[in-house]
Enzyme design. Structure first.
Site, PDB file in Angstrom:
ATOM      1  N   HIS A  67       0.811  -1.393   0.081  1.00  0.00           N
ATOM      2  CA  HIS A  67       0.099   0.077  -0.065  1.00  0.00           C
ATOM      3  C   HIS A  67       1.030   1.049   0.174  1.00  0.00           C
ATOM      4  CE1 HIS A  67      -2.867  -3.005   1.025  1.00  0.00           C
ATOM      5  NE2 HIS A  67      -2.430  -3.214   2.125  1.00  0.00           N
ATOM      6  N   HIS A  95       5.489   7.025   6.860  1.00  0.00           N
ATOM      7  CA  HIS A  95       5.121   6.407   5.652  1.00  0.00           C
ATOM      8  C   HIS A  95       4.411   7.622   4.952  1.00  0.00           C
ATOM      9  CE1 HIS A  95       1.537   5.989   7.960  1.00  0.00           C
ATOM     10  NE2 HIS A  95       0.927   6.162   7.044  1.00  0.00           N
ATOM     11  N   HIS A  97       1.784   9.191   1.754  1.00  0.00           N
ATOM     12  CA  HIS A  97       0.432   8.878   0.796  1.00  0.00           C
ATOM     13  C   HIS A  97       0.706   9.827  -0.483  1.00  0.00           C
ATOM     14  CE1 HIS A  97      -1.897   6.505   3.817  1.00  0.00           C
ATOM     15  NE2 HIS A  97      -1.093   7.331   4.697  1.00  0.00           N
ATOM     16  N   GLU A 107      -4.029  13.265   2.089  1.00  0.00           N
ATOM     17  CA  GLU A 107      -5.152  12.928   2.479  1.00  0.00           C
ATOM     18  C   GLU A 107      -5.766  13.742   3.170  1.00  0.00           C
ATOM     19  OE1 GLU A 107      -4.015   8.928   5.026  1.00  0.00           O
ATOM     20  OE2 GLU A 107      -4.819   8.229   2.902  1.00  0.00           O
ATOM     21  N   HIS A 120       3.151  10.774   7.020  1.00  0.00           N
ATOM     22  CA  HIS A 120       2.609  10.424   8.444  1.00  0.00           C
ATOM     23  C   HIS A 120       3.851   9.771   9.541  1.00  0.00           C
ATOM     24  CE1 HIS A 120      -1.735  10.116   6.538  1.00  0.00           C
ATOM     25  NE2 HIS A 120      -1.211  11.478   7.043  1.00  0.00           N
ATOM     26  N   THR A 201      -6.026   5.839   8.612  1.00  0.00           N
ATOM     27  CA  THR A 201      -6.702   6.206   7.212  1.00  0.00           C
ATOM     28  C   THR A 201      -6.599   4.922   6.495  1.00  0.00           C
ATOM     29  OG1 THR A 201      -4.638   6.875   6.232  1.00  0.00           O
ATOM     30  CG2 THR A 201      -6.132   8.549   7.283  1.00  0.00           C
TER      31      THR A 201
HETATM   32  N1  LIG Z   1      -2.350   6.707   7.581  1.00  0.00           N
HETATM   33  S1  LIG Z   1      -2.214   6.248   9.014  1.00  0.00           S
HETATM   34  O1  LIG Z   1      -1.186   7.310   9.407  1.00  0.00           O
HETATM   35  O2  LIG Z   1      -3.366   6.603   9.779  1.00  0.00           O
HETATM   36  C1  LIG Z   1      -1.537   4.833   9.566  1.00  0.00           C
HETATM   37  C2  LIG Z   1      -1.518   4.556  10.770  1.00  0.00           C
HETATM   38  C3  LIG Z   1      -1.021   3.344  11.141  1.00  0.00           C
HETATM   39  F1  LIG Z   1      -0.826   3.014  12.552  1.00  0.00           F
HETATM   40  C4  LIG Z   1      -0.908   2.071  10.144  1.00  0.00           C
HETATM   41  C5  LIG Z   1      -0.896   2.403   8.918  1.00  0.00           C
HETATM   42  C6  LIG Z   1      -1.326   3.865   8.456  1.00  0.00           C
HETATM   43  F2  LIG Z   1      -1.606   4.093   7.281  1.00  0.00           F
HETATM   44 ZN   LIG Z   2      -0.865   7.419   6.673  1.00  0.00          ZN
END
Ligand SMILES: NS(=O)(=O)c1cc(F)ccc1F
Ligand SMILES: [Zn+2]
Length: 269
Positions: A67, A95, A97, A107, A120, A201
């Site tokens: 992903h 990570h 997006h 996002e 994030h 998300t």
């Molecule tokens: N997009 S996210 O920051 O909400 C997120 C948090 C996680 F703990 C794991 C995967 C994720 F994609």
């Molecule tokens: Zn994220």
């Protein structure tokens, strides 16, 4: 559709997630559009400045989750305190997006405006819970620092991630992060932010995240965004299950959900 098959295509994308992950249809979901006119200033946020400590040497591995890319961190030695947070949170992973072109990909949106991508940094409440997995099941379990990315100069710290992408081109591939990445260097200079109570998300979309989204975007180059889009969503040697062009991960952002009756607070201008 088995649980492992969620994604970002028409067949398995955000509008299908609630079938297998009912929380995705909840009332505390993320991301949201930040309607800046709705944000309320809160002196209690101003009185407890957000403070963080990261250990660059603790950025251990980078993986293609199918992903997107994710850098997993040894939480020890890290901490995030202050602002809307009670107690201490530790960094677990970070990570990003992005979208198929730079006019979309973040996002969160701000007054309806999308950015090219969104970084994030995921933290868990180590004052109350034993690890990230446990913390994800509680409303105060996680906090995510969100950084909006806009097209501009090459981002030197993110370049350390991009240099590793060829080694994790397919789903499930991972490699050591040999050149330490400093999460602090990926944050904006000014620390003004919006904060609200939301969710992961991605499935299972747990409603356990205190979101802290910095107001100032950080720059990333078009070439760096193109590198993100070169990741593949399927395993090497397997057929591409998704109907994305060549199984390229060209877009991995969730569209915004209603803020509803949730409070949106801000700190700094
Ligand atoms: N997009 S996210 O920051 O909400 C997120 C948090 C996680 F703990 C794991 C995967 C994720 F994609
Ligand atoms: Zn994220």
């Amino acid at each position: 559709m088995s649980a492992a098959e969620w994604g970002y295509t028409k067949r398995n994308g955000p509008f299908t997630w609630a079938k297998n992950y009912p929380t995705a249809a909840g009332i505390r979901q993320s991301p949201v559009d930040i309607d800046t006119a709705l944000a309320t200033s809160d002196s209690s946020l101003e009185s407890k400045p957000l403070r963080w400590k990261y250990v660059p040497q603790n950025t251990r591995t980078i993986v293609n989750s199918g992903h997107g890319w994710r850098v997993d961190v040894d939480s020890e030695g890290s901490e995030l305190v202050g602002g809307p947070l009670e107690g201490t949170y530790k960094l677990q992973q970070f990570h990003c997006h992005w979208g198929s072109s730079s006019d979309k990909g973040s996002e969160h949106t701000v007054d309806g405006q999308s950015y090219a991508a969104e970084l994030h940094l995921v933290h868990w409440n180590s004052s109350k819970y034993a690890d990230c997995g446990e913390a994800a099941d509680y409303p105060d379990g996680l906090t995510v620092l969100g950084v909006l990315l806009k097209v501009g100069a090459k981002n030197p710290e993110l370049q350390k991630v991009i240099d590793l992408i060829p080694s994790i081109s397919h789903r499930g591939e991972k490699t050591e992060v040999k050149e330490a990445i400093d999460p602090a260097k990926m944050l904006p200079k000014t620390l003004s932010y919006w904060t609200y109570l939301g969710s992961l998300t991605v499935p299972p979309c747990n409603e356990s995240v205190t979101w802290i989204l910095f107001k100032e975007p950080v720059e990333v180059s078009e070439e760096q965004l193109a590198a993100f889009r070169s990741l593949r969503c399927y395993k090497r040697g397997e057929e591409c299950p998704c109907d994305e062009v060549d199984g390229l991960l060209i877009s991995n952002y969730r569209p915004t959900l209603p803020l509803g009756t949730r409070e949106l607070r801000e700190c700094g201008s």
